[in-house]
Each structure stands twice: as structure tokens, then as C-alpha cells.
Design a protein around this motif. Structure first.
Motif, short mmCIF file in Angstrom:
data_model
loop_
_atom_site.label_atom_id
_atom_site.label_comp_id
_atom_site.label_asym_id
_atom_site.label_seq_id
_atom_site.Cartn_x
_atom_site.Cartn_y
_atom_site.Cartn_z
N LEU A 170 27.43 -47.02 0.71
CA LEU A 170 26.22 -46.94 1.52
C LEU A 170 24.96 -47.09 0.66
N LYS A 171 25.14 -46.96 -0.65
CA LYS A 171 24.02 -47.10 -1.59
C LYS A 171 24.20 -48.33 -2.48
N SER A 208 30.77 -54.32 0.46
CA SER A 208 29.71 -55.15 1.04
C SER A 208 29.64 -54.96 2.55
N LEU A 209 30.81 -54.90 3.18
CA LEU A 209 30.84 -54.71 4.63
C LEU A 209 30.23 -53.36 5.03
N ILE A 210 30.56 -52.32 4.27
CA ILE A 210 30.00 -50.99 4.55
C ILE A 210 28.48 -51.02 4.41
N THR A 211 27.98 -51.69 3.37
CA THR A 211 26.54 -51.78 3.16
C THR A 211 25.86 -52.51 4.30
N GLU A 212 26.46 -53.61 4.74
CA GLU A 212 25.87 -54.41 5.83
C GLU A 212 25.81 -53.63 7.14
N CYS A 213 26.80 -52.77 7.35
CA CYS A 213 26.91 -52.06 8.64
C CYS A 213 26.43 -50.62 8.58
#
Length: 331
Positions: free
Chosen positions: A24-25, A42-47
Motif C-alpha cells: 500500500l506504500k 503493483s495491483l495492490i498499489t493501484e487498487c
């Protein structure tokens, strides 16, 4: 077969949780692009703005102690932890049976849940009536999730839209009227334990606890508490819990209970205000093997500008009919 200790299990869950919080960071910027973890980070960051719940599943060929699904909250995200060890996996593969839920009312209610009982003269079933606090249902749902709705034939419809607006508005704006407005919930259990006191009979424990009707109400408590920080302590819901004594009768009778609950809540024109005069138009829903005609009313009368009012009020029943006519195997 090796047993995994609590410390080992806790360490693995902690690693997965750390990966989530660091993703998330912008953790993906520190991971080589060739590493398979880069894509997930990357997916977690985007969402990250959309993530409300994350479920971490630990799968092991070892044996772990029986730990109920754990729930924490980190940065506004609900973290659910569950374990599939070799015993649980083998049981499911061998029997195909879902995991049975045992509810200890003393754990959730601070004591037995007061009730009255009506036993069927033929001893086919016993019914227990009581009032269950909204906060208790929310806490149960937080722990068990949709596993509580395995016998609810309409559970899949709940995911088709947002939390029911009427239920949510009552929780937020008129919590003291909830019990009067709501139809209550219907529950199946294979067995219960009751106790007697000066206050009356009380439910202590229920085995194989399943919400047959009222899944939307239960989920609404949980989500409204989570999203809107709603106070549920003073909200109560009528509860009818039925124990079916012969295991062979369970599938048929649970289906009948659910069927008649759906019929009871079927939309009727009479419930609309007397001043309401629907325009008699019809819209045809059609598939290669199904034709279903639905009445359509002006959305301005219902308060929606996009979806016909009748379809909104009757979505569960109509969609169920559509599926049944189109392909009964989908049910």
C-alpha cells in the motif's frame, strides 16, 4: 505428519500482512520486475483506494490447531485470516461437506439469548423465537462471513447491488424503528442447547447455524457498521430458529422454509400508496430459452432515476425466476 505451532502460523500470517501494508506504500518500486511478487504489489498499489477487505489464506500440508478465522483492521482495511490444513482439506475432499458453524450465544450476547419455544406435535421440528441484537449479527458475520449463508438460496443475489438502501437508512436514521420495519431473520440449526432461569428460556448454543432468510439484513448490519460507523447496540431483530430433528428431512424442509419466506415477501401492488397509479407498460426480458415479462413503473414514483421500481423491489425473485427458466442448474 508435522504439526505447525501457533508461533509458526502467526509468523506466516504476519509476513503476509506486512506484504500487504508495504504494498500500500509502493512496495513494487523496491521489487525486481522479474519477481512474481512485483505484479501483486503493483495491483495492490493501484487498487489501494478501493480495498476494504483482504483475506489471507494459509494452505499447509501440515496440521494446525483449530483456530477460528481471525479478523483485524489495518489502515481501514479489514484483514481476515483463515487456515486450510491437511485435515480440513481432506475432510472437504472426502465428504464435500461445508464447514459447520457453532454459535455460542453466551460469547456474543453476554449470556443466553432469551426465547420462547414451540415444539411440533409430530416431533419433526422445534421452533425458537427471540430478539437478537444487531451488533451480535454484525459480529457473527465479521467472523464467519458468507459461510453463515450457505443454505440461503438468494445469497448470490446480494452481491449484485449495493447494501439495501432501505435497511441502511433505517439503521442510520431510525434505529429504534428497525424491529418494527424489518421482517426478521430465519435460521436453521441441527441442534441447540437451552437453559432455564427466572427470566425464562435462553439459547446457549446452536450447532450448524445457518441464516436461511435474512442474509441481506445481516450483511447490512456488518457493512453499515463498518462503512458508516453505525451504532447497533439498540437495534433488535426478530429471530426464528428452527431445529429439524431428522437429518434426512433437512434438505427438503430448509428449501421449503426458504421458498415460503420468498413468497411471503413477494411484491404486491397493494403495498404501494393509494395515490400511486402505475403506468401499465411492460418490458420483455428475453434469452434464447427464456421469456419473462416484467411490469415497469415510472422510476420517479420510487425515487430511482435509472431502474424501474418494480424491478428494484422484486429483483431477487425475478432474477431467480429468470435463472430457473433459463438454466435450473445455475441454482
Amino acid at each position: 505428519m508435522r504439526r505447525k505451532s501457533f508461533d509458526e502460523v502467526n509468523s506466516l500470517f504476519k509476513s503476509a500482512t506486512n506484504f500487504l501494508t508495504r504494498s500500500l506504500k509502493d512496495l513494487q518500486n523496491k521489487i525486481d520486475i522479474s519477481n512474481e511478487a512485483h505484479e501483486l504489489a503493483s495491483l495492490i498499489t493501484e487498487c489501494k483506494g478501493e480495498i476494504r477487505t483482504a483475506k489471507i489464506v494459509l494452505i499447509t500440508d501440515g496440521i494446525t490447531q483449530k483456530i477460528p478465522a481471525g479478523i483485524d483492521e489495518i489502515g481501514g482495511i479489514e484483514i481476515i485470516r483463515t487456515i486450510w490444513d491437511i485435515e480440513r482439506s481432506c475432510h472437504y475432499c472426502r465428504t464435500g461437506e461445508r464447514e459447520k458453524i457453532t454459535i455460542e450465544f453466551t460469547e456474543y450476547c453476554g449470556g443466553p439469548l432469551l426465547c420462547v419455544v414451540r415444539k411440533n406435535e409430530t416431533n419433526i421440528y422445534s421452533t425458537y423465537l427471540g430478539f437478537i441484537p444487531g451488533i451480535v449479527l454484525a459480529n457473527m458475520y465479521a467472523k464467519w462471513g458468507i459461510k453463515m449463508l450457505d443454505m440461503n438460496v438468494r445469497v448470490f443475489l446480494s452481491a449484485r447491488g449495493n447494501v439495501n438502501k432501505g435497511i441502511r437508512e433505517t439503521i442510520l436514521k431510525a434505529p429504534d424503528m428497525f424491529c418494527a420495519y424489518n421482517n426478521g431473520i430465519t435460521i436453521f440449526a441441527r441442534s441447540v442447547e437451552i437453559t432455564s432461569s427466572e427470566a425464562g428460556l435462553g439459547l446457549v448454543h446452536a450447532e450448524d447455524f445457518q441464516i436461511v432468510n435474512g442474509g441481506q439484513t445481516t450483511a447490512s448490519f456488518y457493512h453499515t457498521q463498518k462503512k458508516d460507523r453505525a451504532a447497533l447496540n439498540n437495534i433488535f431483530v426478530q429471530m426464528k430458529l428452527t431445529v429439524i430433528h431428522n437429518p434426512e428431512d433437512v434438505p427438503m424442509l430448509v428449501l421449503k422454509i426458504s421458498e415460503y419466506q420468498i413468497r411471503r415477501t413477494r411484491f404486491r401492488w397493494q403495498i404501494l400508496p393509494q395515490t400511486y397509479r402505475p403506468i401499465r407498460k411492460y418490458r420483455l426480458f428475453q434469452t434464447p430459452s427464456c421469456r419473462l415479462t416484467l411490469p415497469v413503473v415510472p422510476s420517479r414514483h420510487i425515487g430511482s432515476t435509472s431502474v424501474p421500481g418494480v424491478v428494484m423491489k422484486n429483483a431477487g425473485i425475478l432474477w431467480q425466476k429468470l435463472l430457473h427458466k433459463n438454466d435450473s442448474s445455475m441454482l
